[in-house]
Every structure is written in C-alpha cells, then in structure tokens.
Write an enzyme that holds these catalytic residues in place. Structure first.
Site, short mmCIF file in Angstrom:
data_model
loop_
_atom_site.label_atom_id
_atom_site.label_comp_id
_atom_site.label_asym_id
_atom_site.label_seq_id
_atom_site.Cartn_x
_atom_site.Cartn_y
_atom_site.Cartn_z
N VAL A 22 0.84 -1.19 -0.02
CA VAL A 22 -0.03 -0.10 0.13
C VAL A 22 0.74 1.23 -0.13
O VAL A 22 0.70 2.18 -0.90
CB VAL A 22 -0.79 0.13 1.15
N ASP A 195 -11.50 20.19 -41.64
CA ASP A 195 -11.65 19.89 -42.77
C ASP A 195 -12.73 19.17 -43.17
O ASP A 195 -13.47 18.61 -42.44
CB ASP A 195 -10.43 18.85 -42.98
N LYS A 217 -12.34 21.42 -48.66
CA LYS A 217 -12.60 21.71 -49.93
C LYS A 217 -14.03 21.03 -50.12
O LYS A 217 -14.20 19.73 -49.63
CB LYS A 217 -11.49 20.98 -50.86
N THR A 278 -3.41 7.53 -39.88
CA THR A 278 -3.28 7.68 -41.37
C THR A 278 -4.18 6.75 -42.38
O THR A 278 -4.11 5.66 -42.04
CB THR A 278 -1.86 8.00 -41.91
N GLY A 357 -13.01 4.76 -46.87
CA GLY A 357 -12.63 3.81 -46.21
C GLY A 357 -13.23 4.16 -44.53
O GLY A 357 -13.25 5.29 -44.19
N1 SAH Z 1 -3.82 13.46 -43.62
C1 SAH Z 1 -4.34 12.63 -44.39
C2 SAH Z 1 -4.33 12.49 -45.98
C3 SAH Z 1 -4.93 13.73 -46.44
S1 SAH Z 1 -4.70 13.82 -48.11
C4 SAH Z 1 -3.99 11.08 -43.82
O1 SAH Z 1 -3.21 10.99 -43.06
O2 SAH Z 1 -4.78 10.01 -44.16
C5 SAH Z 1 -6.47 13.39 -48.74
C6 SAH Z 1 -6.41 11.92 -49.23
O3 SAH Z 1 -6.23 10.92 -48.13
C7 SAH Z 1 -7.40 11.38 -50.03
O4 SAH Z 1 -7.45 12.19 -51.40
C8 SAH Z 1 -7.45 10.10 -49.94
O5 SAH Z 1 -6.67 9.54 -50.84
C9 SAH Z 1 -7.19 9.63 -48.68
N2 SAH Z 1 -8.19 9.65 -47.50
C10 SAH Z 1 -8.34 10.21 -46.45
N3 SAH Z 1 -9.43 9.64 -45.74
C11 SAH Z 1 -9.94 8.71 -46.62
C12 SAH Z 1 -11.05 7.56 -46.42
N4 SAH Z 1 -11.87 7.65 -45.08
N5 SAH Z 1 -11.13 7.04 -47.50
C13 SAH Z 1 -10.42 6.95 -48.38
N6 SAH Z 1 -9.36 7.62 -48.79
C14 SAH Z 1 -9.26 8.44 -47.63
#
Ligand code: SAH
Length: 410
Positions: A22, A195, A217, A278, A357
C-alpha cells in the site's frame, strides 16, 4: 462528513509509515505530485525499495515512534498492524498533522480520493461513509470514461492569457478511431478549424458556443488557401483562444501540418501535434489489406497521386516486394498506370481502390494494372480513395488457401 481539498504536496514533507505494497502505491503517487517523502519502517518491500532507490527517499529503518510525525504536513500509515496505525493517527491528531490511515475499516483525519485526470482537470471521488475503495474506484472509472469520450464540458471558462494551437489528427472518419488525447483537446477547444475529411460527426457534439470554421474543400467551392488557414490559427491563438486544427488522418501525412506548425512557431504561438490514424494504413486495412505482409511485401512506398511520377515511385511500382499506396490519386490513375507499365511492372499486378474507407459507404474495387482504368471508370470511382498497388492487394490474401481455389479474381 468529508471536505475534499485540492492540496498541493509539492515540496511538503509527507511521512510514510510502513514499507508494504500500500505504501508503494501511495508513495508513487505522492512522488509524482512532487512531495518531499520520507519513510519509517523496519523493512521495505521490493516495490518500496525500488522507489526509495530511484528517488533517494530518506528511510529510517526501525519501528515508528510518535515523535516521528512532527514536522510532516501529511502522514500516511500502512503498517499492517491496526493498533500501530491507530497510534500514529492519534499522534498526528495531537500535533495537528493530517493523517491517512490505510488500516482496514479505519481512516484517519484525511483520506485519499480515487483520482482521474484529463489535461489540467483532476476529478477525485471520496465517500462520507466507511471506506469502500472499490466503489469509489468504479465511480472514478465511470467519470474517466466520460472524460476520455470528450462528453464532459472541459472547456476553460476563463480565457487563458495565452492561446495555443493543437493540430489534431482525426483518423479516417469514425469518432472512435480518434485518439483519446484528440477527443480531449477537442472538448477543450474554443475554436475548431476543420476539414472535409476526418471525423466530422464529433463537431456536432461540441458546445454551441464553440466556433467551428470549415476550411475543407468541397466540389464547386474554393478551398480556403493555406496561408489564410495559417493566419486564422495564429489570429485566434493570439486572441487567447485554444484552437484545435482538426485534420483527416495524420496531420503530417499530406496534411500540410508541417506548414501550420511552422506558421505558429514563426508567430510565437505554442503549438502541438497529436498523431492520427493515417489513411495510408487504415483505409487499406478497412478493406482487409495489410500494407506489409511477411513473404509478400517487405516495404511500403507512399505517394501523392497529384505529383509527378518520381524515379523512386517508378522503382516501387516495378518492385514486387514493395506496396505502393497512392493518396489523392483518382484523377491521376491513367497517368500512374501508364507510368507503372512503362517502368516494367507486370500487367497483372494486383491493385485495389478503396473509397471512403471506414465509413458506411466504403467500397473496394479489386483490379490489376492492365484493367484498372477501365474498372475504375465502370465503377465510377471517386475521391476520397486510397489506391493500393502490389501483391497485398490480391483478393483473399488472408483467407485459407483452399477457399481460394477457382476464385482467384474475387
Ligand atoms: N492526412 C491524411 C491525408 C490527407 S490527403 C491522412 O493521413 O490520411 C487526402 C487523401 O487521403 C484523399 O484524397 C484520400 O486519398 C485519402 N483519404 C483520407 N481519408 C480517406 C478515407 N476515409 N477513405 C479513402 N481515402 C481517404
């Protein structure tokens, strides 16, 4: 009745009586708080000895005497002998020293709260009733879960003198694929600069008075130029705001996070980066594709499809031990395929295009270099998508071999 005090033990003498498990647990906590701890105990358990050695905690190797408690701000007694603990507690009482008595069923003038932390917020749970550590720990754990999920109002109400910027990687989309730290910072933010990609759902959970600036965008809309985004971050931080720059995936993978950090540093604004999952790895994974696989792909080459095809990309595309992952590559697909074939990559090299994805609209198109352009057009493949080139993109890679017989093109 108990009053819970937020006491700073930093630099204050805390006497630990007893050298068992403890004591080890509590000593670790007191040391982490910066306490000036000392121990009196005839012998030390291994755990206590390790802490004593590591932190140079003074140890008096004998049984406790009542005079020992003099000069301490707090005494913690856990000798394993309820009578001794009670004597220590009584000695503390006479000398007006607060005392935690760890004996079963007893407690001294003080008790330790079950604690959890989230950033600079500390939540402690104590009970007025008899000691029931499991109960307080369970309440604490439930609060900790809410804190982790970002569902408690963590925002500072008094604005800090200096603002700051956190670049938070939001992962591929679902809120539960964000890091715990990212969720917490989001819950603390005054301003969120977001974003289009990444976890946009979490934005709707924020306090109504959190300012959300969408710089993403959108088709038909012009994106906010990068230097304007940099200026926005700096401007709000300079106004004393806690700014979260929420980005899809990881901030440092094609996220222009480096430029944002540089802009903050140049302006003297404190900035930190929180990694995110990523899409380079997590989007192929969502389609069951491991970007490296023992015996199939030993290396990984990542490329921005909008950029010109570099010699290293051509080499990767032609190398059957390397997986090439292309981001932002849908529009550039014909150019990429032509470059790969010209570099000597076989026409039947497997490819997969994974759109959106980790979202309910996820779709995977399996193809080959030779067929990719026609297949993508037929399927109407659109951004955001991740393109995988290499043997790991082969359908059924991870399935038992017998299930694949006669089904090589699935
Ligand atoms: N910083 C981000 C990438 C930004 S560039 C990372 O690390 O994932 C943006 C690109 O990421 C898109 O054009 C696509 O190629 C990919 N991307 C990001 N999210 C995605 C998703 N949910 N499904 C498919 N592609 C994805």
């Amino acid at each position: 009745m108990t009053t819970m005090l937020g006491v700073s033990l930093a630099g204050r003498r805390v006497l630990m009586v007893g050298g068992g498990s403890v004591t080890a647990r509590r000593l670790e906590r007191f040391l982490a708080d910066g306490a000036d701890a000392a121990i009196v105990a005839p012998e030390l358990s291994d755990g206590v000895r390790a802490l004593v050695d590591a932190h140079g905690v003074p140890w008096t190797p004998r049984r406790v005497r009542t005079a020992d408690v003099a000069g301490a701000w707090l005494v913690h007694t856990a000798t394993g002998d309820a009578r001794i603990d009670a004597d220590v507690a009584a000695a503390c009482e006479r000398r007006r020293v607060l005392c935690v008595n760890a004996s079963d069923g007893a407690h001294g003038s003080a008790r330790l709260a079950a604690e959890t932390r989230s950033g600079d917020v500390v939540v402690g749970v104590v009970s007025d009733a008899g000691v029931d550590p499991r109960r307080t720990a369970r309440v604490r754990d439930a609060v900790a879960t809410l804190l982790r999920e970002g569902s408690l109002p963590l925002r500072r109400r008094r604005s800090a003198r200096t603002g700051r910027v956190d670049l938070v990687g939001g992962g591929p989309g679902p809120a539960d694929l964000m890091t715990v730290r990212g969720r917490r910072l989001l819950a603390e933010a005054d301003v969120v600069v977001a974003d289009r990609l990444g976890p946009t759902d979490v934005l709707s959970e924020l306090d109504p008075d959190v300012e959300i600036i969408d710089v993403g965008k959108r088709p038909g809309h012009h994106p906010v130029p990068q230097d304007e985004i940099n200026a926005l971050l700096v401007e709000h931080a300079r106004a004393g705001k806690h700014v979260v720059r929420l980005k899809g995936g990881d901030p440092f993978v094609y996220g222009r996070g480096g430029e944002e950090v540089a802009a903050c540093l140049a302006a003297g604004v404190p900035v930190e980066v929180v990694p995110g999952l990523t899409s380079v790895v997590s989007v192929p994974q969502a389609a069951g594709i491991p970007v490296t696989h023992r015996g199939t792909a030993a290396g990984l080459h990542v490329v921005n499809g909008q950029a010109d095809t570099s010699p290293s990309t051509l080499a990767a595309l032609a190398d059957d031990t390397v997986t090439t992952v292309v981001l932002m590559g849908v529009a550039a697909l014909p150019r990429l395929v032509a470059a790969a074939l010209a570099a000597g990559a076989p026409a039947d090299r497997p490819m997969a295009i994974v759109e959106r994805g980790h979202t309910p609209e996820q779709r995977t198109t399996r193809t080959t270099l030779a067929e990719a352009v026609a297949d993508a057009e037929r399927a109407g493949v659109r951004n955001p998508a991740v393109i995988v080139v290499g043997d790991v993109a082969r359908a059924g890679l991870l399935l038992p071999q017998h299930e694949l017989a006669g089904d090589a093109n699935r």
